[in-house]
Motif scaffolding. Structure first.
Motif, PDB file in Angstrom:
ATOM      1  N   GLU A  31      27.860  26.757  33.929  1.00  0.00           N
ATOM      2  CA  GLU A  31      28.764  27.862  34.260  1.00  0.00           C
ATOM      3  C   GLU A  31      28.423  29.122  33.457  1.00  0.00           C
ATOM      4  O   GLU A  31      28.399  30.233  33.998  1.00  0.00           O
ATOM      5  CB  GLU A  31      30.216  27.448  34.007  1.00  0.00           C
ATOM      6  CG  GLU A  31      31.220  28.520  34.396  1.00  0.00           C
ATOM      7  CD  GLU A  31      32.640  27.995  34.431  1.00  0.00           C
ATOM      8  OE1 GLU A  31      32.929  27.130  35.295  1.00  0.00           O
ATOM      9  OE2 GLU A  31      33.463  28.426  33.598  1.00  0.00           O
ATOM     10  N   GLN A  32      28.141  28.933  32.182  1.00  0.00           N
ATOM     11  CA  GLN A  32      27.795  30.072  31.325  1.00  0.00           C
ATOM     12  C   GLN A  32      26.530  30.772  31.837  1.00  0.00           C
ATOM     13  O   GLN A  32      26.464  32.000  31.904  1.00  0.00           O
ATOM     14  CB  GLN A  32      27.603  29.588  29.882  1.00  0.00           C
ATOM     15  CG  GLN A  32      27.433  30.706  28.879  1.00  0.00           C
ATOM     16  CD  GLN A  32      27.296  30.154  27.462  1.00  0.00           C
ATOM     17  OE1 GLN A  32      27.531  28.978  27.199  1.00  0.00           O
ATOM     18  NE2 GLN A  32      26.902  31.017  26.543  1.00  0.00           N
ATOM     19  N   MET A  33      25.536  29.987  32.213  1.00  0.00           N
ATOM     20  CA  MET A  33      24.285  30.543  32.736  1.00  0.00           C
ATOM     21  C   MET A  33      24.541  31.340  34.026  1.00  0.00           C
ATOM     22  O   MET A  33      24.006  32.452  34.209  1.00  0.00           O
ATOM     23  CB  MET A  33      23.283  29.409  33.008  1.00  0.00           C
ATOM     24  CG  MET A  33      22.015  29.843  33.711  1.00  0.00           C
ATOM     25  SD  MET A  33      21.040  31.037  32.752  1.00  0.00           S
ATOM     26  CE  MET A  33      20.323  29.942  31.511  1.00  0.00           C
ATOM     27  N   ALA A  35      34.223  40.624  39.443  1.00  0.00           N
ATOM     28  CA  ALA A  35      35.140  39.644  38.859  1.00  0.00           C
ATOM     29  C   ALA A  35      34.553  38.240  38.991  1.00  0.00           C
ATOM     30  O   ALA A  35      33.709  37.985  39.854  1.00  0.00           O
ATOM     31  CB  ALA A  35      36.497  39.708  39.554  1.00  0.00           C
ATOM     32  N   ILE A  36      35.018  37.339  38.146  1.00  0.00           N
ATOM     33  CA  ILE A  36      34.570  35.943  38.123  1.00  0.00           C
ATOM     34  C   ILE A  36      35.778  35.029  38.264  1.00  0.00           C
ATOM     35  O   ILE A  36      36.810  35.240  37.626  1.00  0.00           O
ATOM     36  CB  ILE A  36      33.845  35.616  36.789  1.00  0.00           C
ATOM     37  CG1 ILE A  36      32.603  36.490  36.596  1.00  0.00           C
ATOM     38  CG2 ILE A  36      33.526  34.124  36.692  1.00  0.00           C
ATOM     39  CD1 ILE A  36      31.432  36.183  37.508  1.00  0.00           C
ATOM     40  N   TRP A  37      35.640  34.013  39.114  1.00  0.00           N
ATOM     41  CA  TRP A  37      36.652  32.954  39.214  1.00  0.00           C
ATOM     42  C   TRP A  37      35.875  31.638  39.168  1.00  0.00           C
ATOM     43  O   TRP A  37      35.245  31.252  40.149  1.00  0.00           O
ATOM     44  CB  TRP A  37      37.435  33.095  40.520  1.00  0.00           C
ATOM     45  CG  TRP A  37      38.586  32.136  40.655  1.00  0.00           C
ATOM     46  CD1 TRP A  37      39.083  31.292  39.703  1.00  0.00           C
ATOM     47  CD2 TRP A  37      39.397  31.937  41.824  1.00  0.00           C
ATOM     48  NE1 TRP A  37      40.157  30.587  40.209  1.00  0.00           N
ATOM     49  CE2 TRP A  37      40.365  30.965  41.492  1.00  0.00           C
ATOM     50  CE3 TRP A  37      39.393  32.504  43.103  1.00  0.00           C
ATOM     51  CZ2 TRP A  37      41.322  30.529  42.413  1.00  0.00           C
ATOM     52  CZ3 TRP A  37      40.342  32.067  44.008  1.00  0.00           C
ATOM     53  CH2 TRP A  37      41.298  31.091  43.678  1.00  0.00           C
ATOM     54  N   ALA A  38      35.884  30.987  37.998  1.00  0.00           N
ATOM     55  CA  ALA A  38      35.045  29.811  37.781  1.00  0.00           C
ATOM     56  C   ALA A  38      35.902  28.598  37.452  1.00  0.00           C
ATOM     57  O   ALA A  38      37.000  28.730  36.900  1.00  0.00           O
ATOM     58  CB  ALA A  38      34.056  30.084  36.649  1.00  0.00           C
ATOM     59  N   GLU A  39      35.366  27.411  37.782  1.00  0.00           N
ATOM     60  CA  GLU A  39      36.165  26.194  37.599  1.00  0.00           C
ATOM     61  C   GLU A  39      36.581  25.985  36.153  1.00  0.00           C
ATOM     62  O   GLU A  39      37.738  25.675  35.870  1.00  0.00           O
ATOM     63  CB  GLU A  39      35.390  24.959  38.089  1.00  0.00           C
ATOM     64  CG  GLU A  39      36.196  23.688  37.851  1.00  0.00           C
ATOM     65  CD  GLU A  39      35.576  22.438  38.429  1.00  0.00           C
ATOM     66  OE1 GLU A  39      36.266  21.395  38.414  1.00  0.00           O
ATOM     67  OE2 GLU A  39      34.428  22.472  38.892  1.00  0.00           O
TER      68      GLU A  39
END
Length: 311
Positions: free
Chosen positions: A53-55, A68-72
């Motif tokens: 996810e970081q990558m 914008a980011i929407w990540a698990e």
């Protein structure tokens, strides 16, 4: 071979997905040493999910710092708060498979613009399969144009699904739903990574998919692959505005209609009458099972035949 005319944003998402896939593949060589923690019962996260996810986030925000980011795993923690461009990320869909060394998992990245998914990438690092879609430009797998399967009779179809795995899931209702569809299809599969399941419907490897309890990052990218490959996707009732409704159904248009008519009554958006019908038939099944379990009336042979009939 049809080579997709790749949108610049897709190129960045592909770069992010492949970089995350490299992290996942390296970790898969020694999966026993991967640190695992549990978010809730049977809901696992690994250091690999987090590194992946970081990558992805770093790659996307380097190219598009205003998005914008929407990540698990990290939610809305990164990226701009108010952009109409939102990247929806599942860094490792199929974590439970990954932990066990079962090579069915993927990276899923979608870009929603004003709430509608416009770009999609699903990458399977085990097989090096890359699925991409841009709204209005088609869906592709490794540069080959995708079309959903052409079957029109549900009885001939291979359908994928996901099983409930949380303690609070409504297992009796799910088993009844599964029983309804098993006897009307050529087969049911449960691979264990919803994003890949949707990609496989888009590719025509399976004819349809349904699952309850899904999150937007599970289905965002796959939903665009489906529609760009000529299929339909929505909730179990057939409503196309499904992204945050925690249930998903996808297939080619003919099969989609047949699946909605079969499974719509199990949707949380079903009418009161349909829901009452499901509850009534569940109560009958419980009564039937109780009756077959009474020792005076059931020999072992009788019990097995009754339980088959009840299912």
């Amino acid at each position: 071979m049809n080579s997709p005319n790749l949108h610049p944003m897709i190129n960045v998402a592909v770069k992010a997905a492949r970089a995350a896939g490299a992290i996942i593949n390296r970790a898969a060589l020694d999966v026993e040493s991967v640190r695992v923690s549990q978010k809730q019962v049977n809901d696992f996260v690994t250091e690999v999910d987090q590194a992946s996810e970081q990558m992805i986030i770093e790659t996307l925000l380097t190219a598009y710092p205003g998005h914008a980011i929407w990540a698990e795993e990290s939610g809305h923690e990164h990226g701009a708060r108010d952009s109409e461009f939102v990247w929806i990320i599942d860094p490792l869909d199929g974590t439970t498979n990954f932990i066990h060394g079962l090579p069915i998992y993927c990276v899923s990245i979608a870009l929603a613009v004003r709430g509608k998914v416009e770009q999609a990438v699903i990458y399977d690092p085990s097989r090096n399969d890359l699925f991409t879609a841009t709204k209005g430009r088609g869906a592709f797998m490794n540069n080959r144009r995708l079309r959903v399967a052409k079957r029109t009779r549900l009885q001939e179809c291979l359908i994928s699904t996901g099983f409930p795995y949380r303690m609070d899931d409504d297992l009796p209702s799910y088993l009844q739903m599964l029983g309804d569809i098993i006897q009307r299809t050529a087969g049911i599969r449960r691979p264990g990574a919803a994003a890949l399941d949707l990609a496989y419907v888009a590719a025509g490897f399976t004819d349809g998919f349904f699952e309850k309890g899904l999150q937007p990052w599970d289905v965002a990218a796959g939903s665009l692959l489906i529609t760009e490959a000529g299929g339909l996707v929505g909730n179990l009732s057939g409503d196309a505005d499904f992204l945050e409704q925690h249930e998903c159904l996808a297939a080619n248009p003919r099969i989609y209609g047949q699946m909605v008519s079969l499974l719509g009554k199990y949707s949380k958006f079903a009418g009161a009458g349909e829901k009452a019908g499901v509850r009534a038939s569940l109560a009958e099944a419980v009564q039937a099972n109780t009756a077959t379990a009474t020792p005076e009336t059931a020999t072992p042979d009788d019990a097995s035949s009754h339980s088959d009939a009840a299912f």
